[in-house]
Design a protein around this motif. Structure first.
Motif, PDB file in Angstrom:
ATOM      1  N   ILE A  85      45.796  43.716  19.400  1.00 52.79           N
ATOM      2  CA  ILE A  85      45.481  42.073  19.475  1.00 52.79           C
ATOM      3  C   ILE A  85      46.600  41.258  18.081  1.00 52.79           C
ATOM      4  N   GLY A  86      47.251  42.036  17.351  1.00 51.77           N
ATOM      5  CA  GLY A  86      48.417  40.945  16.758  1.00 51.77           C
ATOM      6  C   GLY A  86      48.736  40.558  17.708  1.00 51.77           C
ATOM      7  N   VAL A  87      49.447  40.852  18.532  1.00 53.23           N
ATOM      8  CA  VAL A  87      50.897  40.583  19.506  1.00 53.23           C
ATOM      9  C   VAL A  87      50.205  38.880  19.928  1.00 53.23           C
ATOM     10  N   LEU A  88      48.754  39.501  20.773  1.00 50.63           N
ATOM     11  CA  LEU A  88      47.775  38.343  21.425  1.00 50.63           C
ATOM     12  C   LEU A  88      48.193  37.040  20.620  1.00 50.63           C
ATOM     13  N   ASP A  89      47.205  37.878  19.367  1.00 51.42           N
ATOM     14  CA  ASP A  89      47.719  36.002  18.347  1.00 51.42           C
ATOM     15  C   ASP A  89      49.072  35.525  18.048  1.00 51.42           C
ATOM     16  N   ASN A  90      50.156  36.220  18.284  1.00 57.12           N
ATOM     17  CA  ASN A  90      51.187  36.002  17.954  1.00 57.12           C
ATOM     18  C   ASN A  90      52.216  35.299  18.753  1.00 57.12           C
ATOM     19  N   ILE A  91      50.933  35.535  20.429  1.00 55.63           N
ATOM     20  CA  ILE A  91      52.162  34.565  21.497  1.00 55.63           C
ATOM     21  C   ILE A  91      50.844  33.738  21.153  1.00 55.63           C
ATOM     22  N   GLY A  92      49.835  33.606  21.594  1.00 62.43           N
ATOM     23  CA  GLY A  92      48.523  32.414  21.202  1.00 62.43           C
ATOM     24  C   GLY A  92      48.070  32.039  21.890  1.00 62.43           C
ATOM     25  N   VAL A  93      48.060  32.647  24.087  1.00 54.69           N
ATOM     26  CA  VAL A  93      47.780  32.552  24.799  1.00 54.69           C
ATOM     27  C   VAL A  93      46.235  32.855  25.301  1.00 54.69           C
ATOM     28  N   LYS A  94      45.099  32.160  25.523  1.00 58.48           N
ATOM     29  CA  LYS A  94      43.878  33.071  25.280  1.00 58.48           C
ATOM     30  C   LYS A  94      43.644  34.092  26.721  1.00 58.48           C
ATOM     31  N   ARG A  95      44.400  33.150  27.954  1.00 58.69           N
ATOM     32  CA  ARG A  95      44.022  34.343  28.776  1.00 58.69           C
ATOM     33  C   ARG A  95      44.765  35.684  29.294  1.00 58.69           C
ATOM     34  N   VAL A  96      44.430  37.007  29.050  1.00 60.11           N
ATOM     35  CA  VAL A  96      44.840  38.087  29.147  1.00 60.11           C
ATOM     36  C   VAL A  96      44.832  38.659  30.322  1.00 60.11           C
ATOM     37  N   LEU A  97      45.530  39.022  30.889  1.00 56.77           N
ATOM     38  CA  LEU A  97      45.292  39.714  32.804  1.00 56.77           C
ATOM     39  C   LEU A  97      46.122  41.556  32.522  1.00 56.77           C
ATOM     40  N   PHE A  98      45.414  42.284  32.231  1.00 54.04           N
ATOM     41  CA  PHE A  98      45.100  43.858  32.632  1.00 54.04           C
ATOM     42  C   PHE A  98      46.206  44.111  33.975  1.00 54.04           C
ATOM     43  N   ASN A  99      47.208  44.276  34.175  1.00 54.50           N
ATOM     44  CA  ASN A  99      47.701  44.726  35.931  1.00 54.50           C
ATOM     45  C   ASN A  99      47.339  45.601  36.420  1.00 54.50           C
ATOM     46  N   GLU A 100      46.385  46.135  37.197  1.00 55.93           N
ATOM     47  CA  GLU A 100      46.495  46.657  37.596  1.00 55.93           C
ATOM     48  C   GLU A 100      46.881  46.938  39.461  1.00 55.93           C
ATOM     49  N   TYR A 101      47.274  46.037  39.392  1.00 59.98           N
ATOM     50  CA  TYR A 101      48.684  46.182  40.976  1.00 59.98           C
ATOM     51  C   TYR A 101      49.654  47.518  40.466  1.00 59.98           C
ATOM     52  N   TYR A 102      50.078  47.461  39.387  1.00 57.62           N
ATOM     53  CA  TYR A 102      51.351  48.225  38.782  1.00 57.62           C
ATOM     54  C   TYR A 102      50.477  49.829  38.805  1.00 57.62           C
ATOM     55  N   HIS A 103      49.433  50.230  38.794  1.00 57.63           N
ATOM     56  CA  HIS A 103      48.258  51.648  39.527  1.00 57.63           C
ATOM     57  C   HIS A 103      48.172  51.444  40.697  1.00 57.63           C
ATOM     58  N   GLY A 104      48.506  50.734  41.650  1.00 58.04           N
ATOM     59  CA  GLY A 104      48.451  51.302  43.073  1.00 58.04           C
ATOM     60  C   GLY A 104      46.579  50.482  43.149  1.00 58.04           C
ATOM     61  N   ILE A 105      46.583  50.262  42.887  1.00 56.82           N
ATOM     62  CA  ILE A 105      45.309  49.436  43.046  1.00 56.82           C
ATOM     63  C   ILE A 105      45.334  47.293  43.329  1.00 56.82           C
ATOM     64  N   GLY A 106      44.728  47.029  44.493  1.00 56.98           N
ATOM     65  CA  GLY A 106      44.733  45.996  44.644  1.00 56.98           C
ATOM     66  C   GLY A 106      45.840  45.922  45.693  1.00 56.98           C
ATOM     67  N   ASN A 107      45.902  45.030  46.320  1.00 57.03           N
ATOM     68  CA  ASN A 107      46.182  44.356  47.599  1.00 57.03           C
ATOM     69  C   ASN A 107      47.464  43.242  47.407  1.00 57.03           C
ATOM     70  N   GLY A 108      48.703  44.057  47.834  1.00 56.13           N
ATOM     71  CA  GLY A 108      49.900  42.987  47.934  1.00 56.13           C
ATOM     72  C   GLY A 108      50.348  41.817  48.703  1.00 56.13           C
ATOM     73  N   SER A 109      49.404  41.693  49.793  1.00 59.16           N
ATOM     74  CA  SER A 109      49.698  40.751  50.803  1.00 59.16           C
ATOM     75  C   SER A 109      48.921  39.484  50.049  1.00 59.16           C
ATOM     76  N   LEU A 110      49.051  38.062  50.834  1.00 60.85           N
ATOM     77  CA  LEU A 110      48.709  37.233  50.239  1.00 60.85           C
ATOM     78  C   LEU A 110      47.314  36.916  51.945  1.00 60.85           C
ATOM     79  N   SER A 111      46.134  37.191  51.068  1.00 62.44           N
ATOM     80  CA  SER A 111      44.699  36.673  51.509  1.00 62.44           C
ATOM     81  C   SER A 111      44.390  35.408  52.085  1.00 62.44           C
ATOM     82  N   PHE A 112      43.599  34.830  52.619  1.00 62.01           N
ATOM     83  CA  PHE A 112      42.846  33.570  52.745  1.00 62.01           C
ATOM     84  C   PHE A 112      42.684  32.615  51.602  1.00 62.01           C
ATOM     85  N   TRP A 113      41.845  33.328  50.278  1.00 62.74           N
ATOM     86  CA  TRP A 113      41.544  33.028  49.335  1.00 62.74           C
ATOM     87  C   TRP A 113      42.082  32.688  48.858  1.00 62.74           C
TER      88      TRP A 113
END
Length: 341
Positions: free
Chosen positions: A172-200
């Motif tokens: 949390i100290g690192v997040l406070d230091n960066i100062g950005v509210k939106r935090v994305l936990f990357n699940e794609y790097y664990h094989g979850i999700g889709n690498g192709s570009l969807s219609f949405w």
């Protein structure tokens, strides 16, 4: 006939249920599998990081799960990668777009054992010397306007390890230091999700909202078209002239829907059209024009036309749902309308 109608209705409802179940299995089936993957925010196992995800939310950050390649990363967000799969991370195109994203001023928090950090080839992102921070015991690779912050010991940030409190405070100290509210936990790097570009993905958020609004509008239209309102019910005591049947039928529908002001507006437009012709106007006149033209007309003065029009406008502005008052107003308008025929 009744049995056939019931069978058709049962078949329709059954089909809807099957479709919804299929969608549910499609959407949530993958999420159930994700709960078994180590170092993901879905997993509640000892090796999962759901506790870190929930902690981020509780600390008033906008935590999200990111399941797409780096070319779709949004700006003004911090990405968190916990012991990512090197096969995915070191992909040529993944590294290319990730570097561009970082150079634009964004940050990635990479949680890994510092002793294994060489496998990510971070030196290719920047030729600057890494900086060691005493504040949060991490290493920073500056990449353009942004950078990669490395926190040592990924096991310390799992559901089990974070119980010691220190890793959570550090994160949390690192997040406070960066100062950005939106935090994305990357699940794609664990094989979850889709690498192709969807219609949405192509549409974006604005496009999605437009599509959703169109679907809702279509659903409402189909619902209205499928309903039978029955024969028009006479609400007011009127002379049934052929040219007024549609107006009164529509007014009765609006009254059933509790749209009293809409009823009065609809009736008033029709009334002004008729009295406008009576007073010599070629188009529908405004209230003030009607009042001015009615001066000197003994019948309209006796009927207090000016006061009636003011009452109409007052009722519409107030958004009143008083049906008795509405009936009295329209009754008065109808009396005037019959008098000028």
């Amino acid at each position: 006939m009744k049995i056939r109608a019931l069978a058709i209705k049962a078949a329709i409802y059954g089909s809807v249920i099957i479709v919804l179940l299929t969608i549910g299995l499609f959407v949530y089936g993958g999420k159930l599998e994700s709960q078994e993957v180590d170092y993901t925010t879905y997993s509640t196992k000892e090796s999962g990081v759901k506790a870190l995800y929930l902690l981020t939310e509780q600390m008033d950050y906008d935590a999200e799960r990111f399941e797409k390649p780096s070319r779709l990363l949004p700006d003004d967000a911090v990405m968190v990668a916990i012991s990512p799969d090197t096969t995915i991370f070191n992909n040529k195109f993944e590294r290319k777009y990730l570097k561009q994203w970082l150079e634009e001023g964004n940050y990635m928090i990479l949680i890994e054992d510092v002793s294994d950090i060489t496998k990510y080839r971070l030196s290719e992102f920047s030729d600057q010397t890494p900086e060691v921070s005493d504040e949060y015991k991490g290493i920073t690779f500056n990449v353009g306007k942004g950078g990669i912050i490395i926190l040592d010991g990924y096991e310390d940030y799992t559901n089990t390890g974070i119980g010691s409190n220190i890793p959570g405070i550090t994160f949390i100290g690192v997040l406070d230091n960066i100062g950005v509210k939106r935090v994305l936990f990357n699940e794609y790097y664990h094989g979850i999700g889709n690498g192709s570009l969807s219609f949405w993905d192509i549409l974006g958020i604005s496009g999605e909202l437009v599509i959703i609004q169109l679907v809702i509008a279509l659903a409402v239209f189909m619902f209205v078209k499928s309903r039978r309102f029955g024969k028009p019910v006479t609400v007011f005591e009127i002379i049934k002239r052929k040219e007024n049947e549609n107006l009164y039928a529509l007014s009765n529908i609006y009254i059933k829907a509790k749209a009293n002001t809409l009823v009065l507006e609809t009736y008033l437009d029709h009334f002004k059209k008729e009295i406008g012709k009576f007073l010599g106007f070629s188009s529908i006149p405004e209230d003030e024009e009607i009042i001015a033209a009615a001066n000197g007309n003994k019948f309209l003065e006796n009927m207090a036309l000016k006061d009636v029009l003011h009452t109409c406008r007052s009722y519409i502005r107030s958004g009143s749902k008083n049906t008795k008052q509405l009936a009295a107003i329209i009754s008065k308008l109808e009396e005037i309308r019959k008098g000028i025929k």
